[in-house]
Design a protein around this motif. Structure first.
Motif, short mmCIF file in Angstrom:
data_model
loop_
_atom_site.label_atom_id
_atom_site.label_comp_id
_atom_site.label_asym_id
_atom_site.label_seq_id
_atom_site.Cartn_x
_atom_site.Cartn_y
_atom_site.Cartn_z
N LYS A 240 57.32 37.01 43.27
CA LYS A 240 55.95 36.86 42.78
C LYS A 240 55.84 35.57 41.97
O LYS A 240 56.31 35.51 40.83
CB LYS A 240 55.55 38.05 41.91
N PRO A 241 55.22 34.55 42.56
CA PRO A 241 54.99 33.33 41.78
C PRO A 241 54.10 33.65 40.58
O PRO A 241 53.02 34.20 40.75
CB PRO A 241 54.30 32.39 42.78
N ALA A 242 54.58 33.38 39.37
CA ALA A 242 53.89 33.87 38.17
C ALA A 242 53.37 32.77 37.26
O ALA A 242 52.34 32.94 36.62
CB ALA A 242 54.84 34.77 37.38
N CYS A 243 54.08 31.66 37.19
CA CYS A 243 53.73 30.69 36.14
C CYS A 243 54.16 29.28 36.53
O CYS A 243 55.26 29.10 37.06
CB CYS A 243 54.44 31.10 34.84
N VAL A 244 53.30 28.34 36.28
CA VAL A 244 53.71 26.94 36.44
C VAL A 244 53.67 26.26 35.08
O VAL A 244 52.71 26.43 34.32
CB VAL A 244 52.88 26.19 37.51
N ILE A 245 54.76 25.56 34.78
CA ILE A 245 54.87 24.84 33.51
C ILE A 245 54.64 23.36 33.80
O ILE A 245 55.43 22.75 34.54
CB ILE A 245 56.27 25.02 32.90
N GLY A 246 53.58 22.82 33.24
CA GLY A 246 53.36 21.38 33.34
C GLY A 246 53.91 20.72 32.09
O GLY A 246 53.80 21.29 31.00
N ASP A 258 50.66 15.65 36.45
CA ASP A 258 49.22 15.65 36.75
C ASP A 258 48.67 17.03 36.39
O ASP A 258 48.73 17.98 37.17
CB ASP A 258 49.02 15.33 38.24
N LEU A 259 48.16 17.13 35.17
CA LEU A 259 47.76 18.44 34.65
C LEU A 259 46.54 19.01 35.38
O LEU A 259 46.43 20.22 35.57
CB LEU A 259 47.51 18.36 33.14
N GLN A 260 45.63 18.11 35.81
CA GLN A 260 44.46 18.58 36.57
C GLN A 260 44.91 19.23 37.86
O GLN A 260 44.44 20.31 38.23
CB GLN A 260 43.54 17.40 36.95
N ALA A 261 45.83 18.54 38.55
CA ALA A 261 46.31 19.07 39.82
C ALA A 261 47.03 20.39 39.61
O ALA A 261 46.86 21.34 40.39
CB ALA A 261 47.23 18.06 40.50
N LEU A 262 47.80 20.49 38.54
CA LEU A 262 48.52 21.74 38.26
C LEU A 262 47.55 22.87 37.95
O LEU A 262 47.75 24.01 38.37
CB LEU A 262 49.51 21.55 37.11
N ALA A 263 46.48 22.54 37.22
CA ALA A 263 45.48 23.56 36.90
C ALA A 263 44.85 24.08 38.20
O ALA A 263 44.62 25.29 38.36
CB ALA A 263 44.41 22.98 35.98
N THR A 264 44.62 23.18 39.13
CA THR A 264 44.01 23.57 40.41
C THR A 264 44.96 24.47 41.21
O THR A 264 44.56 25.50 41.73
CB THR A 264 43.65 22.30 41.23
N VAL A 265 46.24 24.07 41.26
CA VAL A 265 47.22 24.89 41.97
C VAL A 265 47.32 26.26 41.31
O VAL A 265 47.31 27.30 42.00
CB VAL A 265 48.62 24.20 41.98
N ALA A 266 47.39 26.27 39.99
CA ALA A 266 47.53 27.54 39.27
C ALA A 266 46.35 28.47 39.57
O ALA A 266 46.53 29.66 39.81
CB ALA A 266 47.65 27.29 37.77
N LEU A 271 48.44 31.71 39.26
CA LEU A 271 49.58 31.54 38.36
C LEU A 271 49.09 31.31 36.93
O LEU A 271 48.01 30.78 36.71
CB LEU A 271 50.41 30.30 38.74
N TRP A 272 49.92 31.70 36.00
CA TRP A 272 49.70 31.32 34.59
C TRP A 272 50.00 29.83 34.48
O TRP A 272 51.00 29.35 35.04
CB TRP A 272 50.65 32.11 33.71
N PHE A 273 49.15 29.08 33.77
CA PHE A 273 49.37 27.64 33.63
C PHE A 273 49.75 27.34 32.18
O PHE A 273 48.93 27.41 31.27
CB PHE A 273 48.09 26.89 34.03
N HIS A 274 51.05 27.07 32.00
CA HIS A 274 51.55 26.74 30.66
C HIS A 274 51.81 25.24 30.59
O HIS A 274 52.35 24.66 31.53
CB HIS A 274 52.85 27.51 30.39
#
Ligand SMILES: *Cc1c(COP(=O)(O)O)cnc(C)c1O
Length: 493
Positions: A240-246, A258-266, A271-274
């Protein structure tokens, strides 16, 4: 009755017997402290301790008293004279702030008041919440978010990762433990992620392997396509993909994902975006460089470090969580001896409900006083100043053929090396290690080293409000001089 009076007169206290003497000594300590900071530039960035000073620290436990003036004398001689050096204008090793006098006064006053910020209805607790609110505002989280001041970025990250685990577990993980999680959780971060996340994954019972390190691009930022592929692969395999850490500012090179891109993926992948913003979250207050961390305001949780770019005396970290109720329900417990009361001392907020500590120090005061004195805008300009200095140093390095830049400079971290023509990787490493050690030993500058994409290099992290461009000129001159000297000595005639 007489025995009662006897007992009263023999009761002891830690308060001084003579407050006047204590006052005089305290004034001397403050005077010494002011000279110490005023003259910091004149002293070496670091120096080795002589053996007799080192042996001072193996003295046995004191059983009987000593005059406090003598105690201070020992501290002045043996402790104050041998600091780590991070308050020095030419200290650029690892990554830390350079403290400030007002913050030190804050720490002193906090200790004088001595309040415990686990909770309760008192001014220090309110100030703690106020500083957390200011930090939320700095990074653009809504006022409804929650947060807590902790010892540093490592603890702040662990708080974020813990809330993520509990929200995404799919079971009551507090009650049933990680063994009950139906599908093993996966977290994602770039291969440049700070080592504290590994400790966090291990402490959370998820295990190091549950943190997938995603390759980085030429700028050492997380490769978004590779991240998406890893998430798909893991879903397929039953995780279970749960969290991405940028990471907003990696410790190795200062790369900003790229925090914008990570927010979009999350958002797309649930996913939780930390964001690990221990270095770079506060770039959000820097007028010139603010766009670098755009997207941080979309994070579910953020770790940041007032003891880095706000120069708070150690220790001060902060965890922020967008969903305050998820934050609180991860940590809150109310034992019978900590129930709140409708009025009185126990009617305040229980700040220990937002983290792992029960007793908490008054960390907020040192941050609060320096922010009030200088204003947030000045702290933002100081961040821009350090970034401009790093680009200045980068230009000096590029202009010198004996140097090689080993990673692009994005923010305030420069990695480079002395590289004689035709030298092997092994020789380059030996030369640069020796340069680093001699710079430290002669006290001219404190750098650290690292390895970037397999290349050993020197690393200059300028999170220092005392650094001037002339200090960087000196660094370049000395590194070149030492490089040539060591190289000449190593080359057989
Ligand atoms: C410094 C740092 C940490 C750890 O923070 P501490 O305050 O040292 O505990 C975590 N992540 C990054 C990117 C850091 O630079």
């Amino acid at each position: 009755m007489d025995t009662f009076r006897e007992a009263v007169t023999t009761e002891e206290t830690l308060d001084p017997q003579d407050w006047t003497d204590m006052g005089a000594l305290s004034h001397r300590i403050v005077d010494d402290a002011i000279s110490y900071l005023k003259d910091v530039r004149e002293r070496p960035a670091w120096r080795e301790m002589p053996a007799e000073v080192r042996s001072f620290f193996s003295a046995p436990m004191p059983r009987s008293p000593a005059p406090v003036a003598d105690v201070y004398g020992d501290v002045a001689r043996n402790v104050m004279a041998y600091p780590m050096g991070n308050i020095h204008p030419r200290f650029w090793a690892w990554y830390m702030g350079s403290s400030n006098f007002t913050g030190a006064l804050g720490d002193f006053l906090a200790a004088i008041q001595g309040s415990n910020l686990g909770g309760g209805n008192h001014a220090a607790g309110l100030m703690d919440s106020q500083v957390v609110n200011w930090l939320k505002e700095m990074v653009g989280l809504p006022a409804t978010a929650s947060g807590t001041l902790v010892s540093g970025g490592s603890m702040a990250n662990i708080i974020g990762l813990t809330v993520a685990r509990n929200v995404k577990a799919g079971v009551d993980v507090r009650e049933r433990g990680v063994g009950a999680i139906p599908k093993p959780l996966r977290y994602y971060a770039s291969d440049q992620v700070h080592s504290c996340h590994r400790k966090g994954m291990e402490a959370l019972g998820l295990g190091n392997r549950a943190l997938r390190r995603i390759p980085t691009d030429d700028g050492l930022r997380i490769d978004i396509a590779a991240l998406k592929a890893a998430i798909a692969e893991d879903r397929e395999a039953g995780f279970k993909p749960a969290c991405v850490i940028g990471t907003a500012g990696t410790v190795n090179t200062g790369a900003v994902d790229d925090l914008q891109a990570l927010a979009t993926v999350a958002a797309a992948e649930d996913l939780w975006f930390h964001v690990d913003g221990c270095i770079g979250a506060l770039i959000a207050i820097a007028p010139e460089n603010r766009p670098l961390v755009a997207g941080i305001e979309q994070a579910d949780s953020i770790a940041l470090d007032p003891h880095k770019w706000l120069h708070a005396p150690f220790e001060a970290g902060c965890a922020l969580v967008r969903d305050a109720s998820a934050h609180r329900s991860t940590f809150a417990v109310t034992p019978e001896y900590l129930e709140s009361a409708p009025r009185g001392l126990a009617s305040g907020e229980w700040l220990h409900d937002y983290g792992l500590q029960t007793s908490r120090g008054f960390r907020a005061l040192k941050i609060w006083m320096a922010l009030k004195e200088h204003g947030v805008e000045k702290f933002g300009r100081l961040i821009d100043q350090n970034i401009a200095q790093a680009h200045y140093l980068t230009a000096l390095i590029k202009a010198e053929p004996a140097f090689e830049l080993t990673a692009p400079t994005t923010i305030n971290i420069v990695s480079f090396r002395y590289k004689p023509k035709g030298a092997s990787e092994e020789l380059i490493k030996a030369l640069n290690t020796e340069i680093m050690l001699r710079l430290q030993e002669q006290g001219s500058a404190a750098l650290s080293d690292t390895t970037v994409h397999g290349q050993h290099c020197l690393r200059v992290a300028i999170a220092n409000h005392r650094t001037r461009r002339e200090d960087l000129d000196l660094l370049v001159r000395e590194t070149l001089r030492l490089g040539r000297e060591i190289e000449a000595a190593a080359t057989p005639m």
